[in-house]
Design an enzyme around this catalytic site. Structure first.
Site, PDB file in Angstrom:
ATOM      1  N   ASN A   1       0.836  -1.188   0.000  1.00 19.04           N
ATOM      2  CA  ASN A   1       0.000   0.000   0.000  1.00 19.04           C
ATOM      3  C   ASN A   1       0.880   1.249   0.000  1.00 19.04           C
ATOM      4  OD1 ASN A   1      -1.874   1.987   0.430  1.00 19.04           O
ATOM      5  ND2 ASN A   1      -3.098   0.798   1.873  1.00 19.04           N
ATOM      6  N   ASP A   2       1.541   1.530   1.104  1.00 21.25           N
ATOM      7  CA  ASP A   2       2.333   2.756   1.181  1.00 21.25           C
ATOM      8  C   ASP A   2       3.403   2.814   0.099  1.00 21.25           C
ATOM      9  OD1 ASP A   2       0.840   3.283   3.394  1.00 21.25           O
ATOM     10  OD2 ASP A   2       2.399   2.702   4.828  1.00 21.25           O
ATOM     11  N   VAL A   3       4.009   1.657  -0.215  1.00 16.60           N
ATOM     12  CA  VAL A   3       5.146   1.698  -1.137  1.00 16.60           C
ATOM     13  C   VAL A   3       4.712   1.935  -2.578  1.00 16.60           C
ATOM     14  CG1 VAL A   3       6.502   0.214   0.363  1.00 16.60           C
ATOM     15  CG2 VAL A   3       5.188  -0.803  -1.489  1.00 16.60           C
TER      16      VAL A   3
END
Ligand SMILES: NC(=O)c1ccc[n+]([C@@H]2O[C@H](COP(=O)([O-])OP(=O)(O)OC[C@H]3O[C@@H](n4cnc5c(N)ncnc54)[C@H](OP(=O)(O)O)[C@@H]3O)[C@@H](O)[C@H]2O)c1
Ligand SMILES: NC(=O)c1ccc[n+]([C@@H]2O[C@H](COP(=O)([O-])OP(=O)(O)OC[C@H]3O[C@@H](n4cnc5c(N)ncnc54)[C@H](OP(=O)(O)O)[C@@H]3O)[C@@H](O)[C@H]2O)c1
Lengths: 457, 92, 92, 457
Positions: free
Chosen positions: D383-385
């Site tokens: 998600n964040d990456v």
């Protein structure tokens, strides 16, 4: 307390040396690195002056003044082309100093009690390595400066004699360890001098750079050995770093020349100026004017400098040609072979001296794939490093050495004085290829003529 | 004996470190590396300074003073000439 | 005092060497690097061995034996688990 | 003589550790390296058993047996997904052992004469660093294993309390140096325990890996400090190498997360599971069957694994999908973000466990330029990456973090369970892009469904 402060200074000096070498890995930071190295040296030396063993300063002042003056003079007046012999000389002096310190320390300590064998071994190594570095370096510098002949000097039964002196040295070291008196140490000094001479005499001119790097490594190891003698960690660290540096350079060069260190030391090659066999084959010649025309119409030119550029001191003329070509919008790059010239990085230094930006200097692996797109490859006093025999002729002494593949360029022009071979002493088929033109004459003069023709046109 | 052994730890570490550091130096800088590292090997100067300042016997003094002079040539010559070379390296 | 100073030379060299070596490890291997280097830090085991074999006072013996046990977990666990991981890395 | 031989063994062990770490720089040699490290450890330990101070072996045998058995058990039964907490625990034990050795040595030496202040300082550091590493690691392992909450635990005036304990520790060290008695050392042990707890409590789950690397560094430094206490060079070398290693990993991770170590320690972030604001915006969903069809017609697929793959233990399912796709002739690669998952290299280890060859795993810098040519980017629990806000939204906590640019692929498919955010707790615009499809559900189950659909078709 005083001793502790001195050790702290040595610790900082060691760190400065490490950082200095670290910064040498990029042209942008290298000068700062060298400066930090010098700072470390000053710090170490000044801290040492406070050592409590030091009772008087007159001899120190004398030695520092004399050595400092001589060193400054040498550094300021040496020509960039004479860098190899300069480095050789400096290596020798460093090695000699290490040996003298090791010898002196031993002579002073021997009368007071029985030193341990391990310590005596380090004394012996310091004398052996240091002294052999000194005498070997003097011979190497003499050869490079052409005071001595560049040809291999091989005495009858030479390698047996070398082996003999090596055995004598080991024997003397054992003697010194078993019966610690000054006599074996003095004898060791003398016979190590001979060993250094014997070792370097049979090495030919073309192999000299490898020897200089090898002596560089030895001068470091001599300092490290002296560090063991004095139990001084700063000496051990600095010396070992230099030892590793010289060793790696030796390996890189041997590889680039397709030789082993062993064969460099013991299998004399090079210098045998076997006059070229013209054999009735003809080469195409060109003139400075024609070449100027050819260059001005080229889109991409690659200049390949070699030892001949150093001999004729043509680097500034090269730079003028570069400027003239760039003014005409020609894309000019330099292709630098790792062993072009007579020491690693030799061409880079000369070109840098003439103000050629270092981002124009391409390493071999990077530029070789580009040669098929190059209009003119301009070979200036290079020979062995562009000899295609290295790739094709199994019988050639160059076989297996990676070369600059100039023969793939659309046109090759070679600037040299004659059909004489390069330092490996072998013929170069490149000169006879249909797309190769020769421009005979001293490289500097030829370049000046080309540049003049270019700017006049 | 153990003194020499302790010093061997230093030697081993410096050797590994030297290999790691030097193998990162690009060929362009090999000549300055050679002359610069050579200047560093003149560190033997500090040994010669102590000797020249403490020896008693005339022969030993002469040897030590000679050592100081040789080491100084190596150090001063090496750093200066390296600086002369590196000064010349510039980007486009 | 000078003993500590000599040890500082070792520390400095090892620190520089560590930086040079580790900065070459590719991200793929960062987890094994972490657990493997962690196992190496269990070297404190050798200090605890001497203590457990030489202390006299009961409290000291208990502390030392606890130290041996903790260090052994670190060492054995670290090397084994790293090996388990690395065994799995394979090329196409 | 015996002492000398032990030192020689230590010297060789140090060299083995160095070579071990050197070999860890390539997957081909890493296993050998780890083995050599273990060999170095055995050599060092066995040599130590011959130390003349050692009078009896019963306690040694007890400690070795207990620790060895426990270590083996832990190493053999830990799941690859639980590696972060395993490493954290081991760090803690190493640090604890170092502290105990330092404390023990001091308790033993104090009654016999006045030790020098420099030595007492190293004792203090060994206890402080070692004990804080122990307690900090236990907290970190607890958070990672979800025994403790992953959210930052911030007590009232937390940072003042941390600062207070730090000052207390420094004060106790000074006390121990000025008046060397056991009391301040015991107090130091206790208050360092608290310091470790206080330090790690406020760090959120997402920042935990940085803390684990930081504790790794500390456990090395604790061993080095104990080496200073014992004047043992092997401990100093090994400990310092590990200290450097942990420090570099900490730096790399902080950079990849776009944070500083300072902000990780003192500016609690992460874990704030701010339920996603669906806000009436809709996303396109897809089914396992549709996705299987899409994949089977793709030429180039890039799989982007993230923490969700670890959570659902989906690595083997990923491998099965890889096999199925490769059988259909699809070119499949993996894009590994440096901080995907919960520790550096986490994804690589999981995929390696499932037998995915490491040459299929591409690093971020290498694969990012290829995304425009990729047909399907399959995001598995990441998600964040892959959050484009990192590039565009200056107000996002992710802003400035380099990401995998999956949004440039022709189609993006995201496998996750819900619209919940990742560990940074921020919305992800990627999910709303016109070329993005969501496949909700546990990653492992979704993957199995896709693979089944693929093989049946
Ligand atoms: N750089 C290193 O570190 C290193 C180390 C070890 C060995 N070497 C060896 O040195 C050689 C280097 O190769 P290289 O191609 O640079 O040089 P080279 O093969 O030695 O050839 C130099 C050429 O320059 C020409 N030349 C000499 N003076 C000249 C002048 N004033 N004007 C124009 N041309 C002149 C010579 O031909 P004319 O006489 O016909 O003019 C000669 O053929 C290799 O064999 C290498 O293995 C180098
Ligand atoms: N690797 C490191 O060394 C490291 C170090 C420090 C910090 N971090 C931080 O950790 C984060 C890593 O990013 P990431 O993209 O890998 O992970 P992430 O941003 O934490 O996102 C993981 C996603 O996986 C999904 N997920 C969880 N369980 C799942 C399951 N069983 N099946 C399917 N999906 C599941 C979650 O969504 P649902 O809940 O909707 O399923 C979540 O959105 C970054 O913020 C990074 O800064 C990593």
């Amino acid at each position: 307390m005083r001793e502790s402060l001195i050790q702290v200074a040595y610790l900082v000096a060691s760190a400065l040396f490490i950082i200095a070498i670290k910064l040498l890995n990029s042209p942008r930071t290298a000068r700062l690195g060298n400066g930090l190295g010098a700072l470390g040296m000053v710090l170490g030396a000044v801290a040492t002056l406070f050592h409590q063993a030091i009772g008087r300063y007159e001899w120190i002042v004398l030695g520092v003044a004399a050595g400092g003056a001589l060193g400054t003079w040498m550094a300021l007046r040496v020509q960039m082309t004479a860098m190899p012999q300069m480095v050789a000389l400096l290596n020798g002096f460093g090695g000699g100093a290490s040996a003298l310190v090791g010898l002196g320390e031993a002579l002073q300590k021997l009368p007071h009690g029985d030193p341990p064998p391990a310590w005596l071994l380090t004394v012996g190594l310091s004398i052996l390595i240091g002294t052999a570095t000194l005498s070997g370096s003097l011979i190497a510098a003499g050869k490079l400066h052409e005071v001595l002949t560049g040809r291999p000097i091989v005495l009858p039964g030479h390698h047996y004699q070398t082996a003999f002196w090596l055995i004598v040295n080991v024997g003397l070291m054992l003697w010194a360890i078993i019966a610690p008196t000054p006599l074996p140490l003095w004898l060791l000094t003398a016979s190590s001098l001979l060993l250094g001479v014997w070792m370097v005499l049979p090495v030919g001119g073309a192999d000299m750079p490898v020897i200089v790097a090898f002596l560089n490594s030895l001068s470091g190891l001599a300092a490290a050995a002296t560090g063991f003698v004095l139990q001084n960690y700063l000496l051990i660290i600095a010396g070992t770093l230099v030892g590793a540096s010289g060793f790696i350079l030796t390996t890189i060069m041997s590889k680039a020349m397709n030789r082993s260190l062993w064969s460099v030391l013991f299998e004399a090659v090079g210098g045998q100026v076997s006059a070229a066999s013209a054999e009735g084959r003809t080469v195409r010649q060109t003139s400075a004017e024609d070449l100027a025309l050819m260059l001005s119409y080229a889109q991409s030119v690659v200049i390949v400098p070699g030892y001949g550029m150093a001999v004729s001191q043509a680097q500034h003329a090269v730079k003028k040609l570069l400027d003239a070509l760039q003014k005409k919008g020609v894309d000019v790059r330099f292709a630098i072979h790792p062993v072009a010239g007579r020491m690693p990085g030799h061409m880079n230094v000369l070109l840098a001296e003439a103000d050629v930006p270092y981002d124009l200097m391409w390493e071999m692996e990077r530029i070789n794939p580009d040669f098929p797109q190059v209009d003119v490859a301009l070979v200036i006093g290079a020979n062995d490093v562009v000899n295609p025999a290295a790739k094709t002729d199994r019988s050639s002494p160059l076989y297996g050495m990676p070369i600059l593949e100039v023969e793939k360029a659309r046109t090759v022009v070679v600037l040299k004085r004659s059909m004489n071979p390069g330092f490996a002493g072998v013929e170069n088929e490149l000169f006879y290829k249909p797309n190769t033109y020769m421009l005979f004459g001293d490289a500097k003069k030829s370049l000046e003529a080309i540049t003049q023709a270019l700017t006049e046109s | 004996m153990t003194e020499v052994l302790f010093a061997l730890f230093i030697f081993m570490l410096a050797a590994f470190l030297g290999f790691e550091l030097i193998s990162k130096v690009p060929p362009t800088l090999h000549t300055p590396l050679m002359s610069g590292s050579n200047a560093i090997s003149g560190i033997t100067l500090i040994g010669s300074l102590i000797a020249a300042g403490s020896e008693e016997n005339p022969l030993a003094i002469i040897l030590a003073t000679l050592a100081v002079a040789l080491a100084m040539i190596n150090v001063v010559g090496g750093f200066l000439v390296t600086d002369r070379m590196l000064k010349m390296f510039r980007r486009k």
